[in-house]
Design an enzyme around this catalytic site. Structure first.
Site, mmCIF file in Angstrom:
data_model
loop_
_atom_site.group_PDB
_atom_site.id
_atom_site.type_symbol
_atom_site.label_atom_id
_atom_site.label_comp_id
_atom_site.label_asym_id
_atom_site.label_seq_id
_atom_site.Cartn_x
_atom_site.Cartn_y
_atom_site.Cartn_z
ATOM 1 N N GLY A 117 51.363 52.094 -118.281
ATOM 2 C CA GLY A 117 50.308 51.815 -119.251
ATOM 3 C C GLY A 117 49.380 50.702 -118.781
ATOM 4 O O GLY A 117 49.279 50.430 -117.574
ATOM 5 N N ASP A 142 50.972 54.922 -126.947
ATOM 6 C CA ASP A 142 49.964 54.245 -127.775
ATOM 7 C C ASP A 142 48.554 54.828 -127.603
ATOM 8 O O ASP A 142 47.681 54.586 -128.435
ATOM 9 C CB ASP A 142 49.902 52.747 -127.418
ATOM 10 C CG ASP A 142 51.245 52.055 -127.548
ATOM 11 O OD1 ASP A 142 52.097 52.560 -128.296
ATOM 12 O OD2 ASP A 142 51.444 51.010 -126.905
ATOM 13 N N MET A 184 54.609 53.078 -134.240
ATOM 14 C CA MET A 184 54.233 52.223 -133.100
ATOM 15 C C MET A 184 52.745 52.361 -132.767
ATOM 16 O O MET A 184 52.003 53.050 -133.453
ATOM 17 C CB MET A 184 55.096 52.577 -131.892
ATOM 18 C CG MET A 184 56.490 52.014 -131.961
ATOM 19 S SD MET A 184 57.394 52.371 -130.439
ATOM 20 C CE MET A 184 58.782 51.247 -130.622
ATOM 21 N N GLY A 185 52.355 51.714 -131.684
ATOM 22 C CA GLY A 185 50.959 51.816 -131.251
ATOM 23 C C GLY A 185 50.355 50.503 -130.812
ATOM 24 O O GLY A 185 49.210 50.457 -130.390
ATOM 25 N N ARG A 186 51.121 49.415 -130.971
ATOM 26 C CA ARG A 186 50.599 48.067 -130.674
ATOM 27 C C ARG A 186 49.288 47.811 -131.401
ATOM 28 O O ARG A 186 49.224 48.000 -132.589
ATOM 29 C CB ARG A 186 50.401 47.893 -129.165
ATOM 30 C CG ARG A 186 51.577 47.319 -128.472
ATOM 31 C CD ARG A 186 51.181 46.853 -127.092
ATOM 32 N NE ARG A 186 52.213 47.183 -126.135
ATOM 33 C CZ ARG A 186 53.413 46.619 -126.114
ATOM 34 N NH1 ARG A 186 53.722 45.665 -126.954
ATOM 35 N NH2 ARG A 186 54.307 46.981 -125.235
ATOM 36 N N GLU A 237 52.369 49.444 -136.661
ATOM 37 C CA GLU A 237 53.115 48.188 -136.525
ATOM 38 C C GLU A 237 52.170 46.984 -136.382
ATOM 39 O O GLU A 237 52.515 45.873 -136.745
ATOM 40 C CB GLU A 237 54.047 48.267 -135.317
ATOM 41 C CG GLU A 237 53.314 48.517 -133.999
ATOM 42 C CD GLU A 237 54.228 48.656 -132.797
ATOM 43 O OE1 GLU A 237 55.450 48.518 -132.935
ATOM 44 O OE2 GLU A 237 53.690 48.908 -131.691
#
Ligand code: F6P
Length: 363
Positions: A117, A142, A184-186, A237
Site C-alpha cells: 500500500g 482501503d 476499516m479504511g483508515r 474506523e
C-alpha cells in the site's frame, strides 16, 4: 539467468497470493528468469541469515484463491526504519537501506516487485531513488492509493462488509434496534460507502466528512414509528464528529508507525445517548475479517492482471513505476505520482451523490 525478487509489505490483503502466482507464471514463460520471495516484506533480505525462498510453479500451485501471503508480511519497521534495542532496553531506528541494496547486488537480484500500500510504495520510491530496479503493485483494502482506479483486495472487503450489513439488518429488524457497524479504511471512507449502498444502510459516516451528531440522531429517529423500527449505521474506523478527532487506540508494538484506529462505533453510540436518542443500540466491529480469507473473483482477476503487467514491466526495464489500472488498460505510473496524494472521498464524488440520492444520511 536473471533474478526477480518479490516482497509483500504492509497489512495483508485478499489477492496477494494471486499476484505472486501471476508473476511466477508469467516469468516461467521466459527462458532465463528466476523468481524469489523475501519473507516478511524486506525483512527476509535484511535478516541474518537471509530468509528468501525460491518461487516456482510448484510453489504457487493453487494459491490464487488463498487469503494472506505465502511469503508473509509486516507493517512494522522496514529498511529505512529498522528497530534496534539499545542496552537500556530502549528502541531506536536505523536506516539499513544502503546495506539492503548492497545485499541485493550480492544476491544478483536484477529487479524487485514490491506489492504493498501507500507505506510500502513510499519505501519503493526511496529505494528507486537509491538506484534499485523496483516496481510497485497497489495493494490495500482501503483503496486509498491514487493513480489507479482500484487497488486489489478492496472489492473483497466491500463484499465482506456488505454481507455484515445484510446480517445486521435482520437482527436489527427483529429487535427494533439500531446497529452500528464499524468498518476499516483508515482515513478513507470507500469501504463504508460501498457497504452502505450495497447493504441498504440508513446512515454512513466517513472520515472525509465529519458528522453532526444531531443530524445522525434525526436520521435514525425517522426510522422509528412509536418505538417500532430499526436502522443500520455504517461507520468508518476513521470517522469523527465535527471538530473532533479520530478514535485512536493505544499501541506499544515496536516499529508500528500508523495510528491504530478503533472505537468509532462505540463513541457514536455514546454520543447518540448523550444527544437523547432513546432506542436500543448495539455495535459490531468487523475488524480483520475484512482482510482475511479468499479473494472474490474480481480481486483474483485484478491481482492476476497486476502480476502479469508487473513482470512485463520488469522485462521491459520499466522501473520506478507502479502498475496502475486505468480502465480498460493496465499502465505504468511513476511511483512518485502514485504516492503524491492519497485517494480520499471528495464531496462531489459520484458515490457520494448516489448515497445522497438513496437518502442515506452522511451526518
Ligand atoms: O490498511 C489496511 C488496514 O486494514 C486498515 O484498514 C486498518 O486501519 C489497519 O490496516 C489495521 O492494521 P493492523 O493489521 O496493524 O491492525
Amino acid at each position: 539467468m536473471k533474478r526477480l525478487l518479490i516482497a509483500t509489505g504492509g497489512g495483508d490483503c485478499p489477492g496477494l497470493n494471486a499476484v505472486i502466482r501471476a508473476v511466477v507464471h508469467r516469468a516461467s514463460q521466459e527462458p532465463d528468469w528466476e523468481v524469489l520471495g523475501s519473507i516478511q516484506a524486506f525483512n527476509g533480505v535484511l535478516s541474518e541469515p537471509t530468509e528468501v525462498v525460491r518461487l516456482d510453479i510448484e510453489k504457487v500451485k493453487g494459491i490464487h484463491f488463498q487469503g494472506g501471503t505465502i511469503i508473509e508480511t509486516t507493517n512494522k519497521g522496514g529498511p529505512f526504519a529498522w528497530p534496534v534495542k539499545d542496552k537500556d532496553g530502549k528502541w531506536s531506528y536505523v536506516d539499513r537501506s544502503d546495506e539492503m541494496i548492497r545485499k541485493l547486488q550480492v544476491m544478483q537480484i536484477d529487479a524487485v516487485i514490491s506489492i504493498g500500500g501507500d507505506g510500502s510504495q513510499q519505501i519503493s520510491e526511496l529505494l528507486y531513488r537509491k538506484g534499485l530496479n523496483i516496481i510497485g503493485v497497489p495493494k490495500t483494502i482501503d483503496n486509498d492509493l491514487s493513480s489507479t482506479d482500484s487497488t486489489f483486495g478492496f472489492q473483497t472487503a466491500n463484499q465482506i462488509a456488505t454481507e455484515a450489513v445484510d446480517k445486521l439488518v435482520t437482527t436489527a429488524a427483529s429487535h427494533n434496534r439500531v446497529f452500528v457497524l464499524e468498518v476499516m479504511g483508515r482515513e478513507a471512507g470507500w469501504i463504508a460507502m460501498n457497504a452502505a449502498v450495497a447493504g441498504g444502510a440508513d446512515v454512513c459516516l466517513i472520515p472525509e466528512m465529519p458528522y453532526n451528531i444531531n443530524v445522525v440522531k434525526e436520521a435514525l429517529e425517522k426510522r422509528f414509528v412509536r418505538d417500532r423500527g430499526f436502522a443500520v449505521v455504517v461507520i468508518s474506523e476513521g470517522a469523527r464528529p465535527k471538530g473532533g478527532h479520530m478514535s485512536v487506540q493505544e499501541n506499544d508494538e515496536v516499529g508500528y508507525a500508523n495510528p491504530k484506529l478503533g472505537g468509532a462505533a462505540r463513541r457514536l453510540i455514546h454520543e447518540l445517548k448523550e444527544a437523547g436518542f432513546k432506542h436500543d443500540m448495539r455495535e459490531t466491529v468487523l475488524g480483520h475479517l475484512q482482510r482475511g480469507g479468499v479473494p472474490i473473483a474480481y480481486d483474483r482477476v485484478l491481482s492476476a492482471q497486476f502480476g502479469v503487467k508487473a513482470f512485463e514491466m520488469a522485462l521491459a526495464g520499466d522501473f520506478g513505476k507502479m502498475v496502475s489500472y486505468q480502465h480498460p488498460k493496465f499502465v505504468a505510473v511513476p511511483l512518485k505520482d502514485a504516492i503524491s496524494k492519497p485517494n480520499l472521498v471528495t464531496h462531489n464524488n459520484a458515490l457520494v451523490k448516489t448515497l445522497k440520492g438513496l437518502g442515506i444520511s452522511m451526518g
